[in-house]
Design an enzyme around this catalytic site. Structure first.
Site, PDB file in Angstrom:
ATOM      1  N   HIS A 176      44.666   8.309 -88.564  1.00  0.00           N
ATOM      2  CA  HIS A 176      43.637   9.285 -88.121  1.00  0.00           C
ATOM      3  C   HIS A 176      43.919  10.648 -88.770  1.00  0.00           C
ATOM      4  CE1 HIS A 176      40.549  10.201 -84.744  1.00  0.00           C
ATOM      5  NE2 HIS A 176      40.382  11.029 -85.764  1.00  0.00           N
ATOM      6  N   ARG A 198      34.907   6.035 -85.793  1.00  0.00           N
ATOM      7  CA  ARG A 198      35.758   5.689 -84.651  1.00  0.00           C
ATOM      8  C   ARG A 198      36.065   4.193 -84.715  1.00  0.00           C
ATOM      9  NH1 ARG A 198      36.899  10.376 -84.262  1.00  0.00           N
ATOM     10  NH2 ARG A 198      36.260  11.793 -82.609  1.00  0.00           N
TER      11      ARG A 198
HETATM   12  C1  GLV Z   1      38.230  13.922 -85.353  1.00  0.00           C
HETATM   13  O1  GLV Z   1      38.295  12.752 -85.226  1.00  0.00           O
HETATM   14  C2  GLV Z   1      37.222  14.783 -84.766  1.00  0.00           C
HETATM   15  O2  GLV Z   1      36.392  14.292 -83.979  1.00  0.00           O
HETATM   16  O3  GLV Z   1      37.218  15.976 -85.067  1.00  0.00           O
END
Ligand code: GLV
Length: 310
Positions: free
Chosen positions: A273, A225
């Site tokens: 992401h 993160r």
């Molecule tokens: C992606 O970031 C997840 O938490 O699956």
């Protein structure tokens, strides 16, 4: 019949989730938050639920994340802290993450970062070729995703270390645990991969002290993160050459704002992401399985430990 409500801040994501359940689990009663019966839902399926929305569900019996992470739930908890929280653990998600990290490791290990940077001024310069066995890669977080990623890198021939809260045994990976094992884990790493869950204990963990323990000119891959990284310390480590580069897939604010410095920081590679996500079919089938288990009074799959927060 158990009613399920979809809770997310992004309306497009809500549409996508509604379609996903209609296709893959049409037997479930799935509601959008604005529908009148939604308040009676016993199950909330979430990704960054709107502020206060979980606390407005008096019959709530299960909170289900659509991903592996549950940190997006911490900000707005339900009114009853006893309500179980589950996450999706998808083998294809794990596989996708292994591909992303392996690619990132090759990117730095084989010097593709330097070669690609050389396109700007037509620089023909071969990077030094190091053997994988001499390239020290450390994986932080050895859970359902981190452990197989570390294993894949070990199978690819890298000198792999792993670090987690508690000791883990993974074939071919030298394991370290806890705050007492952290310095030895980090010492002289050529590349640090972060796959930790985001909790109060891991927030801001990747800071100047961590970067200073790595080999000079090391690289960072962050697919955990954005909040794991102290961005000012990252910028300073890059500017000083302590870090030669960083492949970042996650950010404190997503999408990464157009005026964010990271877009232009030399040595930083931004990806949106995309490292990996659970598949549509897997999200639907794991939520449906847990709804069935809830109805039958069985233990839930992939339940989050409330003490640990993952
Ligand atoms: C992606 O970031 C997840 O938490 O699956």
């Amino acid at each position: 019949m158990t009613a399920i409500v979809l809770l997310c801040q992004d309306p497009a994501l809500g549409d996508w989730l509604a379609g996903l359940f209609a296709r893959h689990a049409p037997h479930l009663q799935v509601l959008r938050a604005h529908e009148p019966q939604a308040r009676q839902a016993q199950v909330a399926v979430c990704w960054f639920p709107p502020a206060g929305s979980l606390a407005e569900l008096p019959n709530l019996r299960l909170i289900h994340s659509i991903g592996a992470g549950v940190d997006h739930l911490a900000q707005y908890p339900s009114r009853d802290p006893q309500v179980p929280v589950c996450r999706v653990v998808d083998p294809d998600h794990i596989h996708g993450m292994s591909e992303y990290v392996h690619w990132g490791v090759l990117h730095f290990h084989r010097g593709f970062d330097q070669v690609l940077a050389g396109r700007v001024d037509q620089r023909w310069q071969r990077p030094v070729q190091r053997q994988a066995r001499d390239y020290r890669v450390g994986v932080m977080g050895l859970g359902a995703i981190g452990a197989p990623v570390a294993q894949r890198l070990a199978t690819a021939g890298y000198a792999v270390r792993g670090w987690a809260r508690a000791p883990r045994h993974i074939d071919g990976v030298q394991s370290f645990a806890g705050s007492e094992g952290r310095a030895a884990f980090l010492d002289g790493l050529d590349l640090l991969v972060n796959l930790l869950p985001l909790t109060a204990a891991t927030h801001g963990l990747l800071d100047r002290q961590v970067f200073a323990c790595l080999a000079p000119g090391a690289a960072l891959i962050n697919a955990g993160r954005g909040q794991h990284v102290n961005e000012a310390d990252l910028q300073a480590a890059l500017a000083a050459g302590q870090l030669r580069g960083a492949l970042l897939d996650v950010f404190e604010r997503e999408p990464l704002p157009a005026d964010a410095a990271l877009w232009h920081t030399p040595g930083v590679w931004v990806t949106p992401h995309m490292a990996s996500a659970a598949s549509d079919a897997c999200i639907a089938s794991q939520v449906a399985a847990n709804v069935g288990r809830l109805e039958a009074g069985l233990a839930l799959n992939n339940r989050v430990d409330p003490e640990l927060g993952y």
